[in-house]
Structures are given as structure tokens and as C-alpha cells.
Design an enzyme around this catalytic site. Structure first.
Site, PDB file in Angstrom:
ATOM      1  CB  ALA A  57      43.273  61.631  74.268  1.00 28.79           C
ATOM      2  CB  THR A  59      48.041  63.875  74.984  1.00 29.91           C
ATOM      3  OG1 THR A  59      48.876  63.714  73.840  1.00 29.91           O
ATOM      4  CG2 THR A  59      47.104  62.695  75.119  1.00 29.91           C
ATOM      5  CB  THR A  98      43.888  63.575  82.699  1.00 32.25           C
ATOM      6  OG1 THR A  98      44.990  64.284  83.247  1.00 32.25           O
ATOM      7  CG2 THR A  98      42.764  64.571  82.451  1.00 32.25           C
ATOM      8  CE1 TYR A 122      44.742  66.048  77.721  1.00 29.39           C
ATOM      9  CE2 TYR A 122      45.249  66.437  80.022  1.00 29.39           C
ATOM     10  CZ  TYR A 122      45.130  65.574  78.958  1.00 29.39           C
ATOM     11  OH  TYR A 122      45.406  64.236  79.137  1.00 29.39           O
ATOM     12  CE  LYS A 126      41.542  62.648  78.602  1.00 30.66           C
ATOM     13  NZ  LYS A 126      41.580  61.666  77.469  1.00 30.66           N
TER      14      LYS A 126
HETATM   15  N1  LIG Z   1      50.495  61.300  78.806  1.00 31.28           N
HETATM   16  C1  LIG Z   1      50.098  61.595  80.046  1.00 31.28           C
HETATM   17  O1  LIG Z   1      50.868  62.067  80.887  1.00 31.28           O
HETATM   18  C2  LIG Z   1      48.672  61.327  80.458  1.00 31.28           C
HETATM   19  C3  LIG Z   1      48.291  61.634  81.782  1.00 31.28           C
HETATM   20  C4  LIG Z   1      46.975  61.384  82.167  1.00 31.28           C
HETATM   21  C5  LIG Z   1      46.062  60.850  81.266  1.00 31.28           C
HETATM   22  N2  LIG Z   1      46.474  60.583  80.000  1.00 31.28           N
HETATM   23  C6  LIG Z   1      45.466  60.058  79.071  1.00 31.28           C
HETATM   24  O2  LIG Z   1      45.857  58.761  78.666  1.00 31.28           O
HETATM   25  C7  LIG Z   1      45.453  58.537  77.309  1.00 31.28           C
HETATM   26  C8  LIG Z   1      46.628  58.043  76.480  1.00 31.28           C
HETATM   27  O3  LIG Z   1      47.680  58.993  76.600  1.00 31.28           O
HETATM   28  P1  LIG Z   1      49.118  58.736  75.962  1.00 31.28           P
HETATM   29  O4  LIG Z   1      50.111  59.129  76.974  1.00 31.28           O
HETATM   30  O5  LIG Z   1      49.173  57.386  75.334  1.00 31.28           O
HETATM   31  O6  LIG Z   1      49.067  59.870  74.836  1.00 31.28           O
HETATM   32  P2  LIG Z   1      49.824  59.942  73.426  1.00 31.28           P
HETATM   33  O7  LIG Z   1      51.099  59.198  73.493  1.00 31.28           O
HETATM   34  O8  LIG Z   1      49.815  61.370  73.053  1.00 31.28           O
HETATM   35  O9  LIG Z   1      48.834  59.135  72.476  1.00 31.28           O
HETATM   36  C9  LIG Z   1      47.610  59.649  72.065  1.00 31.28           C
HETATM   37  C10 LIG Z   1      47.374  59.119  70.678  1.00 31.28           C
HETATM   38  O10 LIG Z   1      46.080  59.586  70.226  1.00 31.28           O
HETATM   39  C11 LIG Z   1      46.241  59.925  68.863  1.00 31.28           C
HETATM   40  N3  LIG Z   1      45.187  60.834  68.418  1.00 31.28           N
HETATM   41  C12 LIG Z   1      45.049  62.150  68.672  1.00 31.28           C
HETATM   42  N4  LIG Z   1      43.949  62.620  68.045  1.00 31.28           N
HETATM   43  C13 LIG Z   1      43.415  61.583  67.376  1.00 31.28           C
HETATM   44  C14 LIG Z   1      42.299  61.433  66.522  1.00 31.28           C
HETATM   45  N5  LIG Z   1      41.494  62.470  66.241  1.00 31.28           N
HETATM   46  N6  LIG Z   1      42.029  60.220  66.017  1.00 31.28           N
HETATM   47  C15 LIG Z   1      42.827  59.162  66.292  1.00 31.28           C
HETATM   48  N7  LIG Z   1      43.908  59.233  67.075  1.00 31.28           N
HETATM   49  C16 LIG Z   1      44.202  60.440  67.609  1.00 31.28           C
HETATM   50  C17 LIG Z   1      47.596  60.568  68.787  1.00 31.28           C
HETATM   51  O11 LIG Z   1      48.038  60.586  67.443  1.00 31.28           O
HETATM   52  P3  LIG Z   1      49.069  61.730  66.974  1.00 31.28           P
HETATM   53  O12 LIG Z   1      50.359  61.403  67.656  1.00 31.28           O
HETATM   54  O13 LIG Z   1      49.057  61.584  65.511  1.00 31.28           O
HETATM   55  O14 LIG Z   1      48.491  63.038  67.458  1.00 31.28           O
HETATM   56  C18 LIG Z   1      48.413  59.625  69.666  1.00 31.28           C
HETATM   57  O15 LIG Z   1      48.917  58.524  68.937  1.00 31.28           O
HETATM   58  C19 LIG Z   1      44.820  59.853  76.838  1.00 31.28           C
HETATM   59  O16 LIG Z   1      43.419  59.782  77.027  1.00 31.28           O
HETATM   60  C20 LIG Z   1      45.382  60.877  77.797  1.00 31.28           C
HETATM   61  O17 LIG Z   1      44.515  61.989  77.943  1.00 31.28           O
HETATM   62  C21 LIG Z   1      47.750  60.783  79.572  1.00 31.28           C
END
Ligand SMILES: NC(=O)c1ccc[n+]([C@@H]2O[C@H](COP(=O)([O-])OP(=O)(O)OC[C@H]3O[C@@H](n4cnc5c(N)ncnc54)[C@H](OP(=O)(O)O)[C@@H]3O)[C@@H](O)[C@H]2O)c1
Length: 276
Positions: A57, A59, A98, A122, A126
């Protein structure tokens, strides 16, 4: 059983792959750009998974305010593509959303049937991503809203707090935002087993209980054995391009939806494997 994980380099993706071991196929951004519809379909057909965990995503909450098209592609269009591909091979799909779909006006935990009203771009993308996946594949999609995710090595709030504490005796931390800190190591196994225990649909899964950012910071510092003072301040002191909900603690109204350990337990578990 084969599980394919998108966004394999992210916090949730890494934790899922650790939990899966040899049964996991992780595709990071370099292997699969989820905004490329043909590539998504080809990868899913090639691996023919039983389950897809869609953890990729956009993020960057503040970045989404200015890079709107890119955020929309990654969070809305990609959700549709992954859902269409899952449907094409009959895989079950677990996709993440989220707490930022809510406006934060409530003062009791948000449950699945609460009205959504994103206050950031954002959050808007989502929410549209949830709808896109459900529209494409309603019978096989589990959307999990989670919140305030962190792990041992990602770009996250606990790591920021620990980095700042290396050079400061006192930290000023926002007190007027409450949420559900969620350790990726607790979240990921639950995501992977969710389709076995609850029907397809919308589920809230986050660290149990609620915390202000100040309380979260204090718990991180305590777990790390640091005596840094934390002063609670208003979010007006740290203006950001995107607005955050003042309150976005999550809970589930479905009796069968798994409940994660208390948020403080998540911090202790994370700090046990912390890499500075
Ligand atoms: N982090 C939070 O606090 C939080 C809270 C609520 C919900 N969420 C949701 O939980 C999920 C996972 O979050 P997370 O914390 O694991 O986030 P994260 O650590 O930012 O991981 C997201 C991954 O998606 C990759 N990505 C972005 N654009 C892409 C694309 N076009 N094609 C393929 N990969 C892509 C990113 O790669 P790059 O690093 O290269 O950009 C990153 O490795 C997401 O759906 C997020 O919205 C997260």
C-alpha cells in the site's frame, strides 16, 4: 497450502513471511508492482496461491496529500487488481485497511458498523480500496482494518521515539491523539488464519485497548529501559500536511473476530527483538 504476500518488504509483509516459513511466497515492490494490472494477474496465476495477503500500500499519510495520483493507484486501483486476480484463481484474499477511514469524533472504540468519514486523502484512498476489493470479489475478500502498526525495523513511531531519546532527556509527544498500537508480529498470524475462523467481510483487528501517543511513547521508553521524560503536548505543536483522527481506537463487534493481545504486550514483544 500456498500463501502469496504482496508488499513483502513492509512491516506486515515481513511479519507474515516470518510466520509462514516455507509456505509463503513474498513479492516485494521489485518483484510485483501492484499498480500493474497485467503483472498482478500474471503473478497470481503463476503462483496459484490458496490465500493472498495484500499488504502492499501507499502508507505515507502526509505524502498522499500531494502525490494523490500515486496514492490512489496504489491504494484503490491495486486493491481492485488484486481482488480480481484472487477471484480468477479462487484464492481467498485478506487485504488491509486503516483506522484513518474514521474522522475521530467518537470517544469509544470504533467498530465495523460505525460510519466512515476520512479526514485525509490517505484515509479516503484506503476506504475506496476496501470498496474496490469488495466490489470485485465480495465472496472471497476479508478486509482487516488495523492501526498504528510497528515492528522491530520499520519506519514507525516507536523507532522514532527511541532514536530521539538517544540525544534528548525530554520528548514532547502529542497527547490529543488516541489509537490502537499494533505489533506486526501479533497481527500477521491472525491475518493469515482469519479466513478459517470468520466469514468474508470487514473486520477490525488491532492491539487491544487504547493509548494516546504520549502513553505509547512512555511504554516504548520503559520497555527499552530508558528514563527519558515525556511531556504531553497538543498536536497543534506538530502541524502535518494530513489531518489525523483525534481518536481512532479500534474494536470488533463480531464475537468470532480474533482479539490481539493488549497493546503494551505488543511493545514488550517487539522490544525483545529490537534492532537499533
Ligand atoms: N503502518 C501503519 O501504521 C498502518 C496502520 C493502519 C493500516 N495499515 C495498513 O496495513 C498495510 C501494511 O502496512 P505496513 O505498516 O506494512 O506498511 P509499510 O511498511 O509501508 O509496507 C508497505 C509496503 O508496500 C510497498 N508498496 C508500496 N507501493 C507499492 C506498489 N505499487 N507495488 C508493490 N508494493 C508497493 C512498499 O514498498 P516501498 O517501501 O518500496 O514503498 C512497502 O514495502 C497497508 O495496507 C496499510 O495501509 C498500516
Amino acid at each position: 497450502m500456498t500463501t502469496l504476500v504482496t508488499g513483502a518488504g513492509g512491516q506486515v509483509g515481513r511479519a507474515a513471511l516470518r510466520a509462514l516459513g516455507a509456505d509463503g511466497i513474498g513479492l516485494g515492490r521489485a518483484e510485483l508492482d501492484v499498480t500493474d494490472r497485467a503483472a498482478v494477474l500474471a503473478a497470481v496465476r503463476r503462483h496459484a496461491p490458496d490465500l493472498i495477503l495484500h499488504a502492499a500500500a501507499w502508507t505515507d499519510v502526509d505524502g498522499a496529500e500531494v502525490q494523490r495520483e500515486a496514492a490512489q493507484q496504489a491504494n484503490v486501483e491495486a486493491s481492485r487488481f488484486v481482488a480480481e486476480a484472487a477471484k480468477a484463481v479462487g484464492a481467498r484474499l485478506v487485504a488491509l485497511s486503516t483506522d484513518f477511514v474514521f474522522d475521530g469524533a467518537k470517544r469509544t472504540p470504533y467498530v465495523e458498523s460505525d460510519a466512515v468519514q476520512p479526514i485525509s486523502y490517505y484515509g479516503e484512498t484506503k476506504l475506496l480500496g476496501e470498496q474496490a476489493a469488495f466490489d470485485a470479489y465480495p465472496e472471497g475478500t476479508w478486509i482487516v482494518r488495523t492501526a498504528w502498526v510497528y515492528d522491530e525495523s520499520g519506519t514507525n513511531f516507536p523507532r522514532l521515539v527511541l532514536r530521539l531519546a538517544e540525544t534528548r532527556d525530554e520528548l514532547r509527544v502529542v497527547e490529543d491523539q488516541s489509537g490502537s498500537p499494533t505489533y506486526a508480529g501479533h497481527l500477521a498470524p491472525v491475518l493469515l488464519s482469519l479466513p478459517d475462523v470468520v466469514p468474508a467481510g470487514l473486520h477490525h483487528v488491532a492491539g487491544s485497548g487504547g493509548a494516546t501517543r504520549r502513553e505509547w511513547a512512555e511504554a516504548v521508553l520503559t520497555a527499552a529501559g530508558r528514563s527519558t521524560r515525556v511531556v504531553g503536548v497538543s498536536s497543534d505543536e506538530f502541524p502535518t500536511p494530513a489531518q489525523r483522527p483525534a481518536y481512532s481506537v479500534l474494536a470488533s463487534e463480531h464475537a468470532a473476530t480474533p482479539v490481539l493481545p493488549p497493546w503494551r504486550t505488543g511493545i514488550e514483544a517487539c522490544m525483545a527483538g529490537y534492532v537499533a
